[in-house]
Design an enzyme around this catalytic site. Sequence first.
Site, PDB file in Angstrom:
ATOM      1  N   ASP A 280       0.868  -1.171   0.000  1.00 16.85           N
ATOM      2  CA  ASP A 280       0.000   0.000   0.000  1.00 16.85           C
ATOM      3  C   ASP A 280       0.910   1.228   0.000  1.00 16.85           C
ATOM      4  O   ASP A 280       2.140   1.123   0.141  1.00 16.85           O
ATOM      5  CB  ASP A 280      -0.967  -0.004   1.186  1.00 16.85           C
ATOM      6  CG  ASP A 280      -2.190   0.873   0.903  1.00 16.85           C
ATOM      7  OD1 ASP A 280      -2.133   1.706  -0.024  1.00 16.85           O
ATOM      8  OD2 ASP A 280      -3.212   0.741   1.601  1.00 16.85           O
TER       9      ASP A 280
HETATM   10  C1  NOJ Z   1      -3.946   3.981  -0.048  1.00 16.10           C
HETATM   11  C2  NOJ Z   1      -5.138   3.113   0.107  1.00 16.10           C
HETATM   12  O1  NOJ Z   1      -5.090   2.460   1.367  1.00 16.10           O
HETATM   13  C3  NOJ Z   1      -5.292   2.055  -0.974  1.00 16.10           C
HETATM   14  O2  NOJ Z   1      -6.539   1.429  -0.828  1.00 16.10           O
HETATM   15  C4  NOJ Z   1      -5.141   2.662  -2.338  1.00 16.10           C
HETATM   16  O3  NOJ Z   1      -5.285   1.672  -3.313  1.00 16.10           O
HETATM   17  C5  NOJ Z   1      -3.791   3.328  -2.433  1.00 16.10           C
HETATM   18  N1  NOJ Z   1      -3.688   4.376  -1.427  1.00 16.10           N
HETATM   19  C6  NOJ Z   1      -3.537   3.927  -3.811  1.00 16.10           C
HETATM   20  O4  NOJ Z   1      -4.319   5.029  -4.016  1.00 16.10           O
END
Ligand code: NOJ
Length: 735
Positions: A280
């Site tokens: 993430d």
């Molecule tokens: C953080 C988020 O937790 C995740 O769900 C997302 O896909 C990513 N950012 C990318 O935007």
Amino acid sequence: MKKIILFFLVCSISFSQKKTIEQRVDSVLALMNLEEKVGQLVQYSGGWDTGTQTVKPSEAHEKLISKGKVGSFLNVFGAESTKRLQKIAVEESRLKIPLIFGLDVIHGFRAIFPVPLAEACTWEPELIQLSARWQATEAASTGLHWTFNPMVDIARDPRWGRIVEGSGEDPYLGSLMAAARVKGYQGKNLSANNTIAACAKHFAGYGGAEGGRDYNTVDMSERTFRDVYLKPFHAAVKAGVGTLMSSFNEIGGVPQSGSHFLLTDILRKEWGFDGFVVSDWNSVGELIPHGIAKDLKHAAQIGINAGVDMDMEASAYFNYLADLVKEGKVSNKIFDESVKRVLRIKFRLGLFDDPYKYCNSEYEKKTILNNEIVKATREVAKRSIVLLKNKNNLLPLKKNLSRIAVLGPLANSKDDPLGPWSAQGKPGDVVTVVEGLKNKLGNKVEILFEEGCKVDGSSQDGFGKAIEAAQKSEVVILCIGESRSMSAEARSRAYLDLPGVQETFVKEIYKTGKPIVVVLMNGRPLTINWISENIPSILETWYLGIQAGNAIADVLFGDYNPSGKLPVTFPRYVGQIPIYYNHKNTGRPYDPQNHYTSYYLDLESTPLYPFGFGLSFTTFDYSNLSLNKNKIKKNESLKVSVDVKNSGSMDGEEVVQLYIRDLVGSVTRPVKELKDFTKIFLKAGESKRVEFTITPEKLKFYDINMNFVVEPGDFKIFVGTNSEDVKEASFSIVD
Ligand code: NOJ
């Protein structure tokens, strides 16, 4: 000369159809130097320029691409933008390895569908697969290869803002939805030009955040982790998901983006997953504040050795992976395996054969927001609505009314029905409730719209006009709830009441004595006790996307008979959380005759609305529940049948739900577990015999020794219209 030979080598790899993907992956890997390998494991975000409303990867990014130092971008989309960057990758970089572009297409790219929690209310995996198919078609036409979805986190805590992104609290329903979305995004052939790779996230346990506060610590037993939280991920892997995203949270002291147990032992060794894991956003870098890495280099070492293949935005791999490999802190085997996984997905997507296959501006224009997609959003939207209450059949409303008051801060909002994570969804595409009603009723019915108050804040200045409008009307439709910015990432709430002065507003309108229908828009279960007690009709609509107003009007006026069921329990008060239907019995289950049992002194133990709940404009009767056997062997299946009759006066659909309880196990089992369901259509007066098959696979769980087995013993079966209103039968499993 060397360059020319390389060019031919890569071309022959790209265009050779005879070689298997594995052979092609190996041939590319054999050509790569250390830096190029690291490049494949690096992902950066293109910047969104709010001024020009375009995606602008920086010049620095372009340089990196030309040197093969970045393998993927997120937040870059549009046929033109992706083409420009892809051109640099495949024309200027030494090995011409194509980039993979990803975006959070969570419930649509431009044509916004209902939020995932709403879609889960349909209990229709085939429909949800279609929704994902449409979303992929649109996304692919804008140069995207990959969505960071489905979010398959089980959520038992409505304070957690991200509950809106998933399918609720149940592992069985969640697994079916996870698989449906994977199949929908990826289609039958990942290399087709209208399919994109899916990404099951957030791996894993992220939804168990203590106190429902986003990013917070998670702690749970391995049994609960496997029996509940991992189930939808396993379903996604079985459905062929191309990628997974490692989550921010820790469990039992181990941040999941550094968990070898999760990312290698379970995911690769047990489940045989051969795609790649992306971190993430900066979750590898966050191993430092978590307190298991002393610096970014150490974080990179932990991340890659655990099984995180691609580093989203932390720059940990970019800066330190090459050194770590040179120093032997990351083995060539582990390193190469990660690179191969990324290449494998790029090959499966067909990017080596045609890196530009998704970059066609004309096709993009034709595809975005076309009529078919918009129609599909309305279909899914109306099927996602849950009727929570309908006293004296106030709904459906008659079309021959002369005047309706449509009140509330969400009645004419162009923005909120898009919900959170709405990609390129535009407020201008949204049909509001006021507009939907006008579309349905034309000029025959006068519609008086008043906002009354804002979603949040304390001003009651608008109450007066709204009360006047209500007094002049035959019926009031009150659209209240949360604004869309109150849900999703970093949007946890400690109170689950209606924000601002909305409840006071409802009470003021109630005093007019007019019949009221409350239309809720929100991203989580809310504590709406007063409304639930006093308002005759309540529709839960969540955030339904661009066709929200038309879909809501379809239901309000009976052109569609609502069939949605809750995928999550509604608490009465925050103090009950976590509250979920598949809880354990405890040694002292609640007994009103016995003080020393499990309950609150100051609150009922039951939920406001149970899991699986949802009404229809008609009624369904269940009878003749029967089993084909009362005893089965461990490896045998059981057939369960029940008669369901539409006993009302309108045609309608019903989700027939089957739950089991294992009465005595080597470990304690939940009081109920959903094991099957089916949605049937019955004409008024019609009956159907519904049959379910309980296979041994459905009866397995992790026993005292953590083996996934069927245990002999006595079981209960429950079949009904929701998790509480059920008929019962019994059976045994014998050795
Ligand atoms: C953080 C988020 O937790 C995740 O769900 C997302 O896909 C990513 N950012 C990318 O935007």
